[in-house]
Design a protein around this motif. Structure first.
Motif, PDB file in Angstrom:
ATOM      1  N   UNK A   7       0.849  -1.187   0.000  1.00 33.73           N
ATOM      2  CA  UNK A   7       0.000   0.000   0.000  1.00 33.73           C
ATOM      3  C   UNK A   7       0.886   1.239   0.000  1.00 33.73           C
ATOM      4  N   UNK A   8       0.484   2.283  -0.689  1.00 31.47           N
ATOM      5  CA  UNK A   8       1.288   3.508  -0.719  1.00 31.47           C
ATOM      6  C   UNK A   8       1.456   4.100   0.683  1.00 31.47           C
ATOM      7  N   UNK A   9       2.697   4.333   1.080  1.00 26.51           N
ATOM      8  CA  UNK A   9       2.985   4.862   2.420  1.00 26.51           C
ATOM      9  C   UNK A   9       2.305   6.202   2.664  1.00 26.51           C
ATOM     10  N   UNK A  10       2.308   7.063   1.635  1.00 26.39           N
ATOM     11  CA  UNK A  10       1.722   8.392   1.817  1.00 26.39           C
ATOM     12  C   UNK A  10       0.218   8.306   2.064  1.00 26.39           C
ATOM     13  N   UNK A  11      -0.411   7.285   1.525  1.00 27.35           N
ATOM     14  CA  UNK A  11      -1.845   7.091   1.742  1.00 27.35           C
ATOM     15  C   UNK A  11      -2.098   6.537   3.141  1.00 27.35           C
ATOM     16  N   UNK A  12      -1.272   5.613   3.595  1.00 28.34           N
ATOM     17  CA  UNK A  12      -1.416   5.036   4.938  1.00 28.34           C
ATOM     18  C   UNK A  12      -1.201   6.094   6.025  1.00 28.34           C
ATOM     19  N   UNK A  13      -0.352   7.063   5.760  1.00 33.28           N
ATOM     20  CA  UNK A  13      -0.021   8.087   6.748  1.00 33.28           C
ATOM     21  C   UNK A  13      -0.914   9.320   6.647  1.00 33.28           C
ATOM     22  N   UNK A  14      -1.785   9.361   5.652  1.00 33.65           N
ATOM     23  CA  UNK A  14      -2.634  10.531   5.458  1.00 33.65           C
ATOM     24  C   UNK A  14      -3.543  10.736   6.667  1.00 33.65           C
ATOM     25  N   UNK A  15      -3.689  11.984   7.082  1.00 33.33           N
ATOM     26  CA  UNK A  15      -4.480  12.323   8.259  1.00 33.33           C
ATOM     27  C   UNK A  15      -5.938  11.878   8.133  1.00 33.33           C
ATOM     28  N   UNK A  16      -6.520  12.053   6.968  1.00 30.72           N
ATOM     29  CA  UNK A  16      -7.920  11.659   6.760  1.00 30.72           C
ATOM     30  C   UNK A  16      -8.076  10.145   6.826  1.00 30.72           C
ATOM     31  N   UNK A  17      -7.135   9.405   6.230  1.00 32.14           N
ATOM     32  CA  UNK A  17      -7.178   7.940   6.267  1.00 32.14           C
ATOM     33  C   UNK A  17      -7.057   7.466   7.713  1.00 32.14           C
ATOM     34  N   UNK A  18      -6.138   8.052   8.456  1.00 39.17           N
ATOM     35  CA  UNK A  18      -5.954   7.670   9.863  1.00 39.17           C
ATOM     36  C   UNK A  18      -7.213   7.962  10.677  1.00 39.17           C
ATOM     37  N   UNK A  19      -7.851   9.094  10.416  1.00 37.19           N
ATOM     38  CA  UNK A  19      -9.068   9.451  11.141  1.00 37.19           C
ATOM     39  C   UNK A  19     -10.207   8.478  10.840  1.00 37.19           C
ATOM     40  N   UNK A  20     -10.406   8.170   9.562  1.00 37.55           N
ATOM     41  CA  UNK A  20     -11.468   7.230   9.170  1.00 37.55           C
ATOM     42  C   UNK A  20     -11.194   5.852   9.760  1.00 37.55           C
ATOM     43  N   UNK A  21      -9.941   5.421   9.708  1.00 33.36           N
ATOM     44  CA  UNK A  21      -9.577   4.125  10.277  1.00 33.36           C
ATOM     45  C   UNK A  21      -9.863   4.101  11.786  1.00 33.36           C
ATOM     46  N   UNK A  22      -9.501   5.157  12.464  1.00 32.06           N
ATOM     47  CA  UNK A  22      -9.742   5.246  13.905  1.00 32.06           C
ATOM     48  C   UNK A  22     -11.237   5.153  14.213  1.00 32.06           C
ATOM     49  N   UNK A  23     -12.050   5.839  13.419  1.00 29.15           N
ATOM     50  CA  UNK A  23     -13.514   5.802  13.623  1.00 29.15           C
ATOM     51  C   UNK A  23     -14.076   4.387  13.505  1.00 29.15           C
ATOM     52  N   UNK A  24     -13.460   3.576  12.650  1.00 20.98           N
ATOM     53  CA  UNK A  24     -13.960   2.220  12.403  1.00 20.98           C
ATOM     54  C   UNK A  24     -13.163   1.150  13.158  1.00 20.98           C
ATOM     55  N   UNK A  25     -12.270   1.603  14.058  1.00 20.40           N
ATOM     56  CA  UNK A  25     -11.486   0.698  14.906  1.00 20.40           C
ATOM     57  C   UNK A  25     -10.653  -0.300  14.100  1.00 20.40           C
ATOM     58  N   UNK A  26     -10.020   0.202  13.036  1.00 18.04           N
ATOM     59  CA  UNK A  26      -9.120  -0.603  12.214  1.00 18.04           C
ATOM     60  C   UNK A  26      -7.850   0.206  11.980  1.00 18.04           C
ATOM     61  N   UNK A  27      -6.829  -0.443  11.458  1.00 10.31           N
ATOM     62  CA  UNK A  27      -5.601   0.271  11.112  1.00 10.31           C
ATOM     63  C   UNK A  27      -5.793   0.935   9.740  1.00 10.31           C
ATOM     64  N   UNK A  28      -4.990   1.945   9.438  1.00 11.31           N
ATOM     65  CA  UNK A  28      -5.076   2.538   8.097  1.00 11.31           C
ATOM     66  C   UNK A  28      -4.854   1.496   6.991  1.00 11.31           C
ATOM     67  N   UNK A  29      -3.962   0.543   7.233  1.00 10.94           N
ATOM     68  CA  UNK A  29      -3.702  -0.509   6.241  1.00 10.94           C
ATOM     69  C   UNK A  29      -4.941  -1.372   6.021  1.00 10.94           C
ATOM     70  N   UNK A  30      -5.622  -1.750   7.107  1.00 11.53           N
ATOM     71  CA  UNK A  30      -6.840  -2.551   6.979  1.00 11.53           C
ATOM     72  C   UNK A  30      -7.918  -1.778   6.225  1.00 11.53           C
ATOM     73  N   UNK A  31      -8.054  -0.505   6.545  1.00 11.20           N
ATOM     74  CA  UNK A  31      -9.039   0.339   5.872  1.00 11.20           C
ATOM     75  C   UNK A  31      -8.761   0.402   4.376  1.00 11.20           C
ATOM     76  N   UNK A  32      -7.516   0.637   4.011  1.00 12.44           N
ATOM     77  CA  UNK A  32      -7.157   0.759   2.602  1.00 12.44           C
ATOM     78  C   UNK A  32      -7.303  -0.569   1.864  1.00 12.44           C
ATOM     79  N   UNK A  33      -6.966  -1.675   2.516  1.00 11.50           N
ATOM     80  CA  UNK A  33      -7.165  -2.982   1.876  1.00 11.50           C
ATOM     81  C   UNK A  33      -8.641  -3.206   1.579  1.00 11.50           C
ATOM     82  N   UNK A  34      -9.476  -2.833   2.542  1.00  8.61           N
ATOM     83  CA  UNK A  34     -10.921  -2.959   2.319  1.00  8.61           C
ATOM     84  C   UNK A  34     -11.346  -2.096   1.142  1.00  8.61           C
TER      85      UNK A  34
END
Length: 70
Positions: A7-34
Motif C-alpha cells: 500500500x502507498x505509504x503516503x496514503x497510509x499516513x494521510x491524516x484523513x485515512x488515519x481518522x477514518x480508520x480510527x472511527x472504524x477501529x481498524x488500522x489505516x492498512x486494513x481500511x485501505x485494503x478494504x
C-alpha cells in the motif's frame, strides 16, 4: 497463497485515512485494503468513500506522473 500488495505509504499516513480508520477501529492498512481490494467488511459512509476515492486517485496520478518523468 494470497499475495500481499504494498500500500502507498503516503496514503497510509494521510491524516484523513488515519481518522477514518480510527472511527472504524481498524488500522489505516486494513481500511485501505478494504477500500482498494475489498478484503474486509467495513461499513463506510458515503463521504468517507468520496474522501478515499479522491486520495487514492491523487496517489495514482502522482505515481503515473513520476513514472513519466523518470
Amino acid at each position: 497463497m494470497k499475495q500481499e500488495t504494498e500500500l502507498p505509504e503516503e496514503l497510509c499516513a494521510d491524516e484523513a485515512v488515519c481518522f477514518i480508520a480510527y472511527r472504524h477501529h481498524v488500522t489505516p492498512q486494513q481500511l485501505l485494503r478494504h477500500f482498494l481490494y475489498g478484503e474486509a467488511s467495513i461499513p463506510l459512509e458515503d463521504n468517507e468513500v468520496e474522501i478515499l476515492k479522491g486520495l487514492s486517485e491523487q496517489v495514482r496520478e502522482d505515481k503515473i506522473t513520476n513514472i513519466k518523468t523518470r
